[in-house]
Design an enzyme around this catalytic site. Sequence first.
Site, PDB file in Angstrom:
ATOM      1  N   ASP A   1      39.887 -22.010  33.167  1.00 59.53           N
ATOM      2  CA  ASP A   1      39.480 -20.784  32.472  1.00 59.53           C
ATOM      3  C   ASP A   1      38.964 -21.134  31.077  1.00 59.53           C
ATOM      4  OD1 ASP A   1      39.052 -18.091  31.991  1.00 59.53           O
ATOM      5  OD2 ASP A   1      41.113 -17.695  31.376  1.00 59.53           O
TER       6      ASP A   1
ATOM      7  N   ALA B   1      51.063 -11.775  33.094  1.00 64.17           N
ATOM      8  CA  ALA B   1      52.134 -12.122  32.164  1.00 64.17           C
ATOM      9  C   ALA B   1      52.067 -11.273  30.899  1.00 64.17           C
ATOM     10  CB  ALA B   1      52.047 -13.610  31.797  1.00 64.17           C
ATOM     11  N   LYS B   2      53.196 -11.253  30.196  1.00 58.13           N
ATOM     12  CA  LYS B   2      53.275 -10.654  28.873  1.00 58.13           C
ATOM     13  C   LYS B   2      53.448 -11.784  27.855  1.00 58.13           C
ATOM     14  CE  LYS B   2      55.505  -6.348  30.427  1.00 58.13           C
ATOM     15  NZ  LYS B   2      56.699  -5.471  30.288  1.00 58.13           N
TER      16      LYS B   2
ATOM     17  N   GLN C   1      49.513  -7.995  26.785  1.00 58.15           N
ATOM     18  CA  GLN C   1      49.956  -7.903  28.168  1.00 58.15           C
ATOM     19  C   GLN C   1      48.754  -7.991  29.095  1.00 58.15           C
ATOM     20  OE1 GLN C   1      52.553  -4.672  29.178  1.00 58.15           O
ATOM     21  NE2 GLN C   1      52.279  -4.923  31.384  1.00 58.15           N
ATOM     22  N   GLY C   2      48.848  -8.889  30.071  1.00 61.90           N
ATOM     23  CA  GLY C   2      47.809  -9.032  31.072  1.00 61.90           C
ATOM     24  C   GLY C   2      48.346  -8.700  32.449  1.00 61.90           C
TER      25      GLY C   2
END
Length: 320
Positions: free
Chosen positions: A207, A35-36, A31-32
Amino acid sequence: MTKIMKEVLASTSKLSGPVHEILSDAQLVKQGAEAKVYKAILFPTPSIFIPSSEDGSPSTSNPPPPAPVPVLLKYRFAKGYRHATLDNILTRQRLTTEARALVRCLRAGVRVPRLQIVDIRQGVLGLEWIEGWSVREVLGGGQEDDEGAIEEEEEGEDGKEEPEEAVEDEEPVADKLRRLGISEDDMLLRIGDEIAKMHIAEIIHGDLTTSNMMVRLKTTSHGGAEEDAYEVVLIDFGLSSTSPLPEDRAVDLYVLERAFTSTHPVPLLPSGEEGVPHFVRVLDGYRRTIEARGKKGDWDRIEKRLEEVRLRGRKRSMVG
Protein backbone atom coordinates in the site's frame (compact mmCIF):
# COMPACT_ATOMS: atom_id res chain seq x y z
CA MET A 1 9.03 -20.67 16.90
CA THR A 2 11.08 -19.07 14.12
CA LYS A 3 14.09 -16.90 14.80
CA ILE A 4 12.45 -13.75 13.43
CA MET A 5 9.34 -14.29 15.57
CA LYS A 6 11.56 -14.59 18.66
CA GLU A 7 12.99 -11.20 17.73
CA VAL A 8 9.46 -9.82 17.44
CA LEU A 9 8.61 -10.97 20.95
CA ALA A 10 11.98 -9.86 22.32
CA SER A 11 11.53 -6.35 20.91
CA THR A 12 8.21 -5.77 22.65
CA SER A 13 7.60 -4.25 26.04
CA LYS A 14 6.36 -6.35 28.94
CA LEU A 15 3.07 -4.91 30.11
CA SER A 16 2.16 -4.65 33.75
CA GLY A 17 -1.56 -4.88 32.94
CA PRO A 18 -3.98 -5.88 30.19
CA VAL A 19 -3.68 -4.04 26.91
CA HIS A 20 -7.35 -3.06 27.01
CA GLU A 21 -6.59 -0.86 30.03
CA ILE A 22 -4.08 1.07 27.94
CA LEU A 23 -6.62 1.37 25.14
CA SER A 24 -9.26 2.70 27.51
CA ASP A 25 -6.97 5.59 28.46
CA ALA A 26 -5.72 6.22 24.91
CA GLN A 27 -6.90 8.85 22.46
CA LEU A 28 -8.69 7.56 19.36
CA VAL A 29 -6.98 9.17 16.36
CA LYS A 30 -8.49 7.38 13.40
CA GLN A 31 -10.79 4.49 12.55
CA GLY A 32 -10.75 2.42 9.39
CA ALA A 33 -12.52 -0.69 8.17
CA GLU A 34 -9.92 -3.04 9.63
CA ALA A 35 -8.53 -1.28 12.68
CA LYS A 36 -8.69 1.63 15.09
CA VAL A 37 -5.62 3.78 15.69
CA TYR A 38 -4.93 5.27 19.11
CA LYS A 39 -2.28 7.48 20.63
CA ALA A 40 -1.26 6.37 24.11
CA ILE A 41 1.42 7.16 26.64
CA LEU A 42 3.59 4.40 28.10
CA PHE A 43 5.36 4.97 31.38
CA PRO A 44 8.65 3.05 31.46
CA THR A 45 9.60 0.99 34.48
CA PRO A 46 10.93 3.34 37.20
CA SER A 47 14.63 3.19 38.00
CA ILE A 48 15.62 1.06 40.97
CA PHE A 49 17.69 3.00 43.50
CA ILE A 50 20.48 0.86 44.88
CA PRO A 51 21.82 1.88 48.31
CA SER A 52 25.37 3.14 47.98
CA SER A 53 26.23 3.27 51.67
CA GLU A 54 26.01 0.97 54.65
CA ASP A 55 23.18 2.97 56.24
CA GLY A 56 20.95 2.23 53.22
CA SER A 57 20.67 5.78 51.91
CA PRO A 58 20.20 6.00 48.12
CA SER A 59 22.98 7.25 45.93
CA THR A 60 22.65 10.81 44.64
CA SER A 61 24.22 9.79 41.33
CA ASN A 62 21.28 7.65 40.21
CA PRO A 63 19.82 8.88 36.90
CA PRO A 64 16.32 10.41 36.81
CA PRO A 65 13.44 8.13 35.81
CA PRO A 66 12.85 7.80 32.06
CA ALA A 67 10.32 10.09 30.45
CA PRO A 68 6.89 8.84 29.28
CA VAL A 69 6.90 7.50 25.73
CA PRO A 70 4.11 8.22 23.20
CA VAL A 71 3.09 5.16 21.18
CA LEU A 72 0.68 4.38 18.39
CA LEU A 73 -1.70 1.51 19.13
CA LYS A 74 -3.24 -0.29 16.19
CA TYR A 75 -6.22 -2.32 17.38
CA ARG A 76 -7.70 -4.85 14.96
CA PHE A 77 -11.19 -5.10 16.42
CA ALA A 78 -13.52 -8.09 15.97
CA LYS A 79 -15.58 -8.11 12.76
CA GLY A 80 -19.18 -9.07 13.42
CA TYR A 81 -19.81 -10.09 9.82
CA ARG A 82 -17.19 -12.87 10.02
CA HIS A 83 -17.32 -16.16 11.87
CA ALA A 84 -15.53 -15.72 15.19
CA THR A 85 -13.00 -18.50 14.56
CA LEU A 86 -12.16 -17.23 11.08
CA ASP A 87 -11.93 -13.67 12.39
CA ASN A 88 -9.43 -14.71 15.09
CA ILE A 89 -7.30 -16.58 12.57
CA LEU A 90 -7.21 -13.68 10.10
CA THR A 91 -6.47 -11.13 12.82
CA ARG A 92 -3.55 -13.16 14.16
CA GLN A 93 -2.14 -13.81 10.70
CA ARG A 94 -2.28 -10.17 9.62
CA LEU A 95 -0.92 -8.82 12.88
CA THR A 96 1.93 -11.35 12.90
CA THR A 97 2.75 -10.62 9.25
CA GLU A 98 2.91 -6.88 9.95
CA ALA A 99 5.12 -7.36 13.01
CA ARG A 100 7.49 -9.67 11.13
CA ALA A 101 7.72 -7.20 8.24
CA LEU A 102 8.66 -4.37 10.60
CA VAL A 103 11.33 -6.45 12.34
CA ARG A 104 12.78 -7.53 9.02
CA CYS A 105 12.87 -3.92 7.81
CA LEU A 106 14.56 -2.76 11.01
CA ARG A 107 17.22 -5.44 10.62
CA ALA A 108 17.82 -4.30 7.03
CA GLY A 109 18.23 -0.64 8.03
CA VAL A 110 14.91 0.55 6.62
CA ARG A 111 13.47 3.49 8.53
CA VAL A 112 10.20 2.20 9.98
CA PRO A 113 8.51 2.61 13.40
CA ARG A 114 10.00 0.48 16.18
CA LEU A 115 7.86 -2.20 17.75
CA GLN A 116 6.76 -1.56 21.34
CA ILE A 117 3.89 -4.01 21.92
CA VAL A 118 2.66 -7.16 20.18
CA ASP A 119 -0.47 -8.71 21.66
CA ILE A 120 -1.71 -11.35 19.24
CA ARG A 121 -4.58 -12.50 21.44
CA GLN A 122 -6.17 -9.06 21.67
CA GLY A 123 -5.13 -7.95 18.19
CA VAL A 124 -3.04 -4.96 19.29
CA LEU A 125 0.19 -3.70 17.78
CA GLY A 126 2.08 -0.95 19.57
CA LEU A 127 4.47 1.14 17.46
CA GLU A 128 6.81 4.07 17.91
CA TRP A 129 4.92 7.34 17.50
CA ILE A 130 6.32 9.21 14.48
CA GLU A 131 6.11 12.97 14.95
CA GLY A 132 6.19 14.79 11.64
CA TRP A 133 4.26 15.22 8.41
CA SER A 134 3.12 12.81 5.74
CA VAL A 135 4.74 13.21 2.33
CA ARG A 136 1.24 13.93 1.04
CA GLU A 137 1.11 17.04 3.24
CA VAL A 138 4.63 18.10 2.26
CA LEU A 139 3.85 17.89 -1.46
CA GLY A 140 0.60 19.80 -1.07
CA GLY A 141 -1.84 16.93 -1.41
CA GLY A 142 -3.65 17.99 1.75
CA GLN A 143 -4.37 15.98 4.86
CA GLU A 144 -5.83 12.61 4.13
CA ASP A 145 -8.77 10.47 5.03
CA ASP A 146 -10.62 13.25 6.77
CA GLU A 147 -13.64 10.97 7.00
CA GLY A 148 -11.64 8.60 9.21
CA ALA A 149 -10.31 11.23 11.56
CA ILE A 150 -11.92 11.66 14.94
CA GLU A 151 -12.70 15.26 15.79
CA GLU A 152 -14.23 16.56 18.98
CA GLU A 153 -16.70 19.38 18.62
CA GLU A 154 -16.81 22.05 21.25
CA GLU A 155 -20.28 22.84 22.50
CA GLY A 156 -21.61 25.65 24.61
CA GLU A 157 -23.80 25.33 27.65
CA ASP A 158 -26.92 25.34 25.48
CA GLY A 159 -25.59 22.49 23.35
CA LYS A 160 -24.76 24.68 20.37
CA GLU A 161 -21.33 24.65 18.80
CA GLU A 162 -19.07 27.49 19.83
CA PRO A 163 -17.78 29.59 16.94
CA GLU A 164 -14.19 28.81 16.04
CA GLU A 165 -11.63 31.37 17.02
CA ALA A 166 -9.70 33.02 14.26
CA VAL A 167 -6.37 31.26 13.82
CA GLU A 168 -3.46 32.80 12.03
CA ASP A 169 -2.42 31.01 8.88
CA GLU A 170 0.35 28.59 9.71
CA GLU A 171 3.45 28.37 7.58
CA PRO A 172 3.00 25.70 4.86
CA VAL A 173 4.91 22.51 5.61
CA ALA A 174 6.85 22.68 2.33
CA ASP A 175 7.99 26.25 3.08
CA LYS A 176 9.06 25.29 6.59
CA LEU A 177 11.13 22.37 5.35
CA ARG A 178 12.63 24.49 2.59
CA ARG A 179 13.66 27.06 5.18
CA LEU A 180 15.43 24.24 7.06
CA GLY A 181 17.39 23.38 3.94
CA ILE A 182 15.31 20.32 2.97
CA SER A 183 14.75 20.17 -0.77
CA GLU A 184 11.88 18.37 -2.46
CA ASP A 185 14.19 16.55 -4.86
CA ASP A 186 16.31 15.18 -2.02
CA MET A 187 13.21 13.99 -0.17
CA LEU A 188 11.96 12.13 -3.26
CA LEU A 189 15.36 10.47 -3.71
CA ARG A 190 15.27 9.32 -0.09
CA ILE A 191 11.82 7.85 -0.58
CA GLY A 192 13.20 5.73 -3.42
CA ASP A 193 16.17 4.75 -1.29
CA GLU A 194 13.98 3.51 1.59
CA ILE A 195 11.70 1.54 -0.76
CA ALA A 196 14.73 -0.07 -2.40
CA LYS A 197 16.16 -1.16 0.96
CA MET A 198 12.75 -2.59 1.86
CA HIS A 199 12.58 -4.57 -1.41
CA ILE A 200 16.15 -5.84 -0.97
CA ALA A 201 14.96 -7.21 2.39
CA GLU A 202 12.25 -9.04 0.36
CA ILE A 203 9.39 -7.06 1.95
CA ILE A 204 6.53 -5.87 -0.27
CA HIS A 205 4.62 -3.00 1.32
CA GLY A 206 1.33 -3.54 -0.52
CA ASP A 207 0.00 0.00 0.00
CA LEU A 208 2.71 2.46 -1.02
CA THR A 209 1.17 5.93 -1.08
CA THR A 210 2.41 9.34 -0.01
CA SER A 211 0.07 8.98 2.96
CA ASN A 212 2.15 6.08 4.28
CA MET A 213 5.44 7.95 4.33
CA MET A 214 6.41 10.38 7.07
CA VAL A 215 9.00 13.15 7.14
CA ARG A 216 10.51 13.43 10.61
CA LEU A 217 12.97 16.10 11.72
CA LYS A 218 16.05 14.84 13.54
CA THR A 219 17.52 16.56 16.57
CA THR A 220 20.64 16.06 18.64
CA SER A 221 20.62 15.21 22.32
CA HIS A 222 21.15 18.92 22.97
CA GLY A 223 17.98 19.83 21.11
CA GLY A 224 19.67 21.35 18.08
CA ALA A 225 19.22 20.25 14.51
CA GLU A 226 21.58 17.63 13.11
CA GLU A 227 23.54 18.16 9.93
CA ASP A 228 21.34 15.49 8.35
CA ALA A 229 18.18 17.33 9.33
CA TYR A 230 15.46 14.81 8.54
CA GLU A 231 14.56 11.26 7.57
CA VAL A 232 11.78 9.55 5.62
CA VAL A 233 9.94 6.85 7.56
CA LEU A 234 7.72 4.21 5.93
CA ILE A 235 4.58 3.35 7.91
CA ASP A 236 1.47 1.13 7.81
CA PHE A 237 2.59 -2.38 6.85
CA GLY A 238 -0.88 -3.87 7.33
CA LEU A 239 -0.97 -5.19 3.73
CA SER A 240 2.68 -6.25 3.56
CA SER A 241 3.99 -9.58 2.33
CA THR A 242 7.29 -11.31 1.67
CA SER A 243 8.52 -11.84 -1.88
CA PRO A 244 11.81 -11.65 -3.82
CA LEU A 245 10.05 -11.57 -7.22
CA PRO A 246 10.63 -8.60 -9.58
CA GLU A 247 6.91 -8.77 -10.48
CA ASP A 248 5.81 -8.04 -6.91
CA ARG A 249 8.36 -5.25 -6.54
CA ALA A 250 7.18 -3.72 -9.81
CA VAL A 251 3.53 -3.82 -8.69
CA ASP A 252 4.56 -2.11 -5.43
CA LEU A 253 6.21 0.68 -7.44
CA TYR A 254 3.26 0.95 -9.82
CA VAL A 255 0.87 1.47 -6.90
CA LEU A 256 3.05 4.38 -5.76
CA GLU A 257 3.25 5.80 -9.27
CA ARG A 258 -0.54 5.83 -9.51
CA ALA A 259 -0.73 7.52 -6.12
CA PHE A 260 1.60 10.30 -7.29
CA THR A 261 -0.34 10.71 -10.54
CA SER A 262 -3.73 11.01 -8.83
CA THR A 263 -2.70 13.11 -5.81
CA HIS A 264 0.30 15.18 -6.88
CA PRO A 265 0.17 16.68 -10.40
CA VAL A 266 3.38 17.27 -12.33
CA PRO A 267 4.92 20.53 -11.04
CA LEU A 268 5.09 23.48 -13.42
CA LEU A 269 8.31 25.33 -14.16
CA PRO A 270 8.48 29.16 -14.02
CA SER A 271 8.26 29.08 -17.83
CA GLY A 272 4.88 27.37 -17.60
CA GLU A 273 6.13 24.05 -18.94
CA GLU A 274 5.71 20.78 -17.07
CA GLY A 275 8.59 19.80 -14.82
CA VAL A 276 9.90 16.36 -13.92
CA PRO A 277 7.20 14.10 -12.40
CA HIS A 278 7.71 13.30 -8.72
CA PHE A 279 7.82 9.56 -9.34
CA VAL A 280 10.76 9.93 -11.75
CA ARG A 281 12.84 11.34 -8.87
CA VAL A 282 11.68 8.51 -6.61
CA LEU A 283 12.65 5.94 -9.23
CA ASP A 284 16.11 7.57 -9.57
CA GLY A 285 16.72 7.04 -5.85
CA TYR A 286 15.33 3.50 -6.05
CA ARG A 287 17.55 2.56 -8.99
CA ARG A 288 20.64 4.03 -7.33
CA THR A 289 20.17 1.92 -4.19
CA ILE A 290 19.15 -1.28 -6.02
CA GLU A 291 22.24 -1.08 -8.22
CA ALA A 292 24.50 -0.38 -5.23
CA ARG A 293 23.08 -2.91 -2.72
CA GLY A 294 20.95 -5.37 -4.68
CA LYS A 295 21.93 -8.37 -6.74
CA LYS A 296 23.43 -7.95 -10.17
CA GLY A 297 20.72 -7.39 -12.79
CA ASP A 298 17.96 -6.70 -10.24
CA TRP A 299 17.23 -3.22 -11.58
CA ASP A 300 16.99 -4.39 -15.20
CA ARG A 301 14.50 -7.11 -14.24
CA ILE A 302 12.40 -4.76 -12.09
CA GLU A 303 12.40 -2.03 -14.76
CA LYS A 304 11.23 -4.52 -17.40
CA ARG A 305 8.45 -5.80 -15.14
CA LEU A 306 7.39 -2.25 -14.28
CA GLU A 307 6.88 -1.48 -17.97
CA GLU A 308 4.76 -4.63 -18.32
CA VAL A 309 2.68 -3.71 -15.28
CA ARG A 310 2.14 -0.20 -16.66
CA LEU A 311 0.97 -1.68 -19.96
CA ARG A 312 -1.52 -3.95 -18.19
CA GLY A 313 -2.74 -0.99 -16.15
CA ARG A 314 -3.34 1.12 -19.24
CA LYS A 315 -5.27 -1.68 -20.92
CA ARG A 316 -7.42 -2.10 -17.82
CA SER A 317 -8.15 1.64 -17.77
CA MET A 318 -9.22 1.57 -21.42
CA VAL A 319 -11.57 -1.38 -20.88
CA GLY A 320 -13.05 0.20 -17.73
